[in-house]
Design a protein around this motif. Structure first.
Motif, mmCIF file in Angstrom:
data_model
loop_
_atom_site.group_PDB
_atom_site.id
_atom_site.type_symbol
_atom_site.label_atom_id
_atom_site.label_comp_id
_atom_site.label_asym_id
_atom_site.label_seq_id
_atom_site.Cartn_x
_atom_site.Cartn_y
_atom_site.Cartn_z
ATOM 1 N N MET A 88 -2.507 6.354 9.417
ATOM 2 C CA MET A 88 -2.135 7.459 8.371
ATOM 3 C C MET A 88 -3.191 8.645 8.476
ATOM 4 O O MET A 88 -2.807 9.808 8.446
ATOM 5 C CB MET A 88 -2.416 7.000 7.045
ATOM 6 C CG MET A 88 -1.380 5.799 6.709
ATOM 7 S SD MET A 88 0.318 6.205 7.319
ATOM 8 C CE MET A 88 0.940 7.514 6.622
ATOM 9 N N GLU A 120 -3.422 0.386 8.583
ATOM 10 C CA GLU A 120 -2.818 1.466 7.908
ATOM 11 C C GLU A 120 -3.675 2.700 8.036
ATOM 12 O O GLU A 120 -3.266 4.012 7.982
ATOM 13 C CB GLU A 120 -2.861 0.773 6.532
ATOM 14 C CG GLU A 120 -1.607 -0.035 6.433
ATOM 15 C CD GLU A 120 -1.555 -0.923 5.106
ATOM 16 O OE1 GLU A 120 -2.684 -0.561 4.047
ATOM 17 O OE2 GLU A 120 -0.664 -1.373 4.699
ATOM 18 N N GLN A 121 -5.048 2.658 7.705
ATOM 19 C CA GLN A 121 -5.913 3.692 7.813
ATOM 20 C C GLN A 121 -5.920 4.528 9.138
ATOM 21 O O GLN A 121 -6.056 5.744 9.199
ATOM 22 C CB GLN A 121 -7.497 3.345 7.377
ATOM 23 C CG GLN A 121 -7.724 2.912 5.845
ATOM 24 C CD GLN A 121 -8.856 2.526 5.529
ATOM 25 O OE1 GLN A 121 -9.727 2.429 6.439
ATOM 26 N NE2 GLN A 121 -9.312 2.068 4.150
ATOM 27 N N ARG A 147 3.162 -6.032 7.515
ATOM 28 C CA ARG A 147 2.744 -4.885 8.386
ATOM 29 C C ARG A 147 1.996 -5.257 9.678
ATOM 30 O O ARG A 147 2.176 -4.688 10.685
ATOM 31 C CB ARG A 147 1.420 -3.912 7.620
ATOM 32 C CG ARG A 147 2.123 -3.224 6.511
ATOM 33 C CD ARG A 147 2.698 -1.826 7.258
ATOM 34 N NE ARG A 147 3.602 -1.158 6.266
ATOM 35 C CZ ARG A 147 3.248 -0.419 5.363
ATOM 36 N NH1 ARG A 147 1.930 -0.487 5.111
ATOM 37 N NH2 ARG A 147 4.185 0.360 4.663
ATOM 38 N N GLU A 152 8.149 3.662 8.141
ATOM 39 C CA GLU A 152 7.816 2.300 8.062
ATOM 40 C C GLU A 152 7.196 1.780 9.267
ATOM 41 O O GLU A 152 7.571 2.446 10.330
ATOM 42 C CB GLU A 152 8.891 1.625 7.360
ATOM 43 C CG GLU A 152 8.518 -0.065 7.239
ATOM 44 C CD GLU A 152 7.643 -0.195 6.164
ATOM 45 O OE1 GLU A 152 6.597 -0.145 6.453
ATOM 46 O OE2 GLU A 152 7.885 -0.353 5.041
ATOM 47 N N ASN A 181 0.797 -1.147 -0.113
ATOM 48 C CA ASN A 181 0.048 0.165 0.017
ATOM 49 C C ASN A 181 0.683 1.338 0.060
ATOM 50 O O ASN A 181 1.861 1.272 0.895
ATOM 51 C CB ASN A 181 -0.812 0.034 1.220
ATOM 52 C CG ASN A 181 -2.013 1.110 1.308
ATOM 53 O OD1 ASN A 181 -2.051 1.820 0.230
ATOM 54 N ND2 ASN A 181 -2.646 1.308 2.418
ATOM 55 N N GLU A 222 -0.038 4.439 0.434
ATOM 56 C CA GLU A 222 -0.499 5.473 1.503
ATOM 57 C C GLU A 222 0.491 5.925 2.525
ATOM 58 O O GLU A 222 0.819 7.106 2.934
ATOM 59 C CB GLU A 222 -1.948 5.333 2.054
ATOM 60 C CG GLU A 222 -2.851 5.580 0.816
ATOM 61 C CD GLU A 222 -2.812 6.578 0.270
ATOM 62 O OE1 GLU A 222 -2.612 7.833 0.496
ATOM 63 O OE2 GLU A 222 -2.720 6.734 -1.144
ATOM 64 N N PRO A 223 0.885 4.836 3.537
ATOM 65 C CA PRO A 223 1.862 5.267 4.231
ATOM 66 C C PRO A 223 3.202 5.608 3.700
ATOM 67 O O PRO A 223 3.812 6.257 4.758
ATOM 68 C CB PRO A 223 2.241 3.585 4.962
ATOM 69 C CG PRO A 223 1.012 2.850 4.651
ATOM 70 C CD PRO A 223 0.445 3.285 3.267
ATOM 71 N N GLY A 233 -4.635 -5.495 7.981
ATOM 72 C CA GLY A 233 -3.992 -4.331 7.537
ATOM 73 C C GLY A 233 -4.446 -3.170 7.091
ATOM 74 O O GLY A 233 -4.175 -2.140 7.425
ATOM 75 N N GLU A 234 -5.706 -3.284 6.471
ATOM 76 C CA GLU A 234 -6.281 -2.223 5.812
ATOM 77 C C GLU A 234 -6.676 -1.093 7.159
ATOM 78 O O GLU A 234 -6.516 -0.022 7.148
ATOM 79 C CB GLU A 234 -7.405 -2.400 5.240
ATOM 80 C CG GLU A 234 -8.646 -1.441 4.487
ATOM 81 C CD GLU A 234 -9.497 -1.658 3.989
ATOM 82 O OE1 GLU A 234 -9.930 -1.131 2.848
ATOM 83 O OE2 GLU A 234 -10.419 -2.611 4.389
#
Length: 499
Positions: free
Chosen positions: A383, A379-380, A483, A395, A250, A252-253, A375-376
């Motif tokens: 971020m 990450e969301q 992640r 990271e 992904n 975005e990060p 993971g989604e």
């Protein structure tokens, strides 16, 4: 505008018409693909073992062909690797793509003469879709770089073997060869750090316009360029650099730091290639999601992610998918993979046309306490808070701490390398925790019920993940840190890098 850019616009127009056909006829194309695959593989060892001559529809197929991961398919693949023909697909594969698995060690994925062109076509069409939509084709007249594995191939039982990116390097169209960097000799360097240094020296004075590679290794390339040029932004080193192509993780990060290093918000194209097949690519800068390749010799199946480990999970085809539902992706391919669990999870964001986002790995989750955080969600949550706080994340990875110091509750432990640290780390961690609670009701219940304490963030020193990957012999190429882990194998080693 040069000749290549001009001609690419014309080519892009015709390719977009072909893609429109894919967008409008996905179900029919998948049914055609299914029938062709079954017909072509009837006489193989796998087809004979699984009664392909009795398969008339998808329901028949599900009864006769179970879902398998690589380990389950290994007996067939070992026969291929040892040179046997007609095992899972007619003849022998054109290549064996060498990849690494967390449980399977080295894996060899067959690539057939039928499947190989689909990798090239999809990568090409991703660029042509961008040209058609935006009208921006100038990158075709300048230099392009693809950060990839070595193109040097070995042989196993007479079959050429190497990393997918190295195999693909042998199939770059002739009209792009003069534009392409690095040189063949530089691309053959195995040591990643030496290779990056050579690429930097080879490209720093070139007219680079398109750069492609997975984000963490492109960031390393950019950092080395900036250091060698006295701290310049990438836009000042490559003033005509206008397009970044990425995949594998992904973006975005990494986006904030990448754009800071580059010096502006660059156009990006996301791709979804795998050794098993080129699955999807971003066909629009305006719409979310990746266009699923439904006519590329792959018949797709989907299992709801929350049922994946059930004894008898629901198993559906493209026609039956629902929007915004997390699915484990199952492939049947023209390279001879059948009921193959890729290990990725995807979510459909559109069915007209069929577009997906990659949400994680089926085995990369945390459910040490029944929370099943994916993971989604992680990450969301991170971020969203980082963007609001002006924090830059280089990271990160997350693992459960099930046995904390005596008297304290278990928790999720986040190991983060910051480019720009939060002013108040505990307050930042609490906000991320609240964001994660909003995304995962099970996690919320565990926090509310005092089963877990809020997550704890460990700040890691600069280049911690690069140093860790180097210590594991996995620096560069397509290697990446998971992640999420449901154990502490990575976390316990990262403790040595805490600031």
């Amino acid at each position: 505008m040069g000749l290549k850019a001009t001609l690419s616009k014309v080519f892009a127009f015709f390719v977009n018409r072909q893609l429109d056909n894919i967008r409008q006829n996905a179900i029919a194309m998948q049914q055609k693909t299914f029938s062709q695959l079954i017909h072509q593989a009837k006489a193989t060892a796998f087809g004979t073992d699984h009664g392909f001559d009795k398969i008339n529809n998808y329901d028949d197929f599900k009864k006769l062909v179970p879902v398998r991961d690589y380990e389950d398919l290994r007996p067939y693949i070992e026969r291929i690797v040892h040179g046997e023909a007609n095992v899972t697909w007619p003849g022998k594969p054109a290549y064996l793509a060498k990849t690494s698995g967390t449980t399977s060690g080295v894996k060899y994925i067959p690539i057939s003469k039928e499947s190989m062109p689909e990798h090239i076509k999809a990568a090409r069409n991703a660029l042509l879709s961008y040209i058609h939509e935006t009208g921006n084709a100038d990158f075709a007249d300048g230099k392009m770089i693809f950060l990839q594995g070595s193109p040097v191939l070995d042989k196993k039982a007479g079959i050429q073997t190497g990393r997918l990116s190295g195999i693909v390097a042998h199939h770059v169209p002739g009209y792009l060869q003069k534009n392409r960097l690095p040189s063949y000799s530089t691309n053959c360097i195995e040591d990643w750090e030496q290779k990056v240094e050579a690429i930097v020296n080879e490209t720093i004075k070139e007219d680079m316009r398109l750069i492609s590679g997975i984000p963490p290794w492109c960031q390393m390339y950019f950092d080395r360029l900036s250091a060698l040029s006295g701290g310049k932004k990438i836009k000042d080193i490559f003033p005509n650099f206008k397009l970044y192509v990425h995949g594998g993780v992904n973006y975005e990060p990494y986006r904030a730091r990448m754009e800071e290093t580059i010096g502006f918000k660059i156009d990006t194209i996301e791709t979804y290639p795998a050794s098993e097949g080129f699955i999807a690519f971003q066909d629009s800068q305006k719409e979310k999601g990746l266009l699923l390749m439904v006519d590329a010799g792959i018949f797709y199946e989907f299992i709801p992610a929350d049922e994946y480990y059930n004894d008898n999970p629901t198993r559906i085809n493209l026609k039956e998918v629902e929007l915004n539902k997390n699915y484990a992706l199952i492939l049947n391919t023209s390279a001879g993979l059948w009921g193959y669990s890729l290990g990725d999870t995807v979510k459909f964001v559109s069915k007209d046309p069929y577009k997906i986002v990659v949400t994680g790995r089926i085995k990369h989750y945390i459910s040490a306490f029944g929370e099943h955080v994916i993971g989604e969600e992680v990450e969301q949550a991170l971020m969203t808070v980082a963007a609001a706080e002006g924090v830059e994340v280089t990271e990160f990875t997350v693992a459960p701490q099930v046995a904390p110091a005596q008297g304290s509750l278990p928790y999720h432990e986040w190991f983060i390398e910051f480019g720009r640290e939060p002013a108040d780390l505990p307050a930042f961690a609490l906000k991320v925790d609240k964001a994660l609670q909003q995304k995962n009701i099970y996690y919320f219940d565990l926090i509310e019920g005092n089963i877990l304490q809020p997550l704890i963030v460990r700040s890691l020193k600069k280049d911690a993940f690069i140093d860790y990957m180097r210590s594991q012999g996995k620096l560069g190429g397509q290697n990446k840190v998971p992640r999420l882990s449901n154990d502490r194998k990575i976390a316990d080693q990262l403790k040595a890098y805490i600031t």
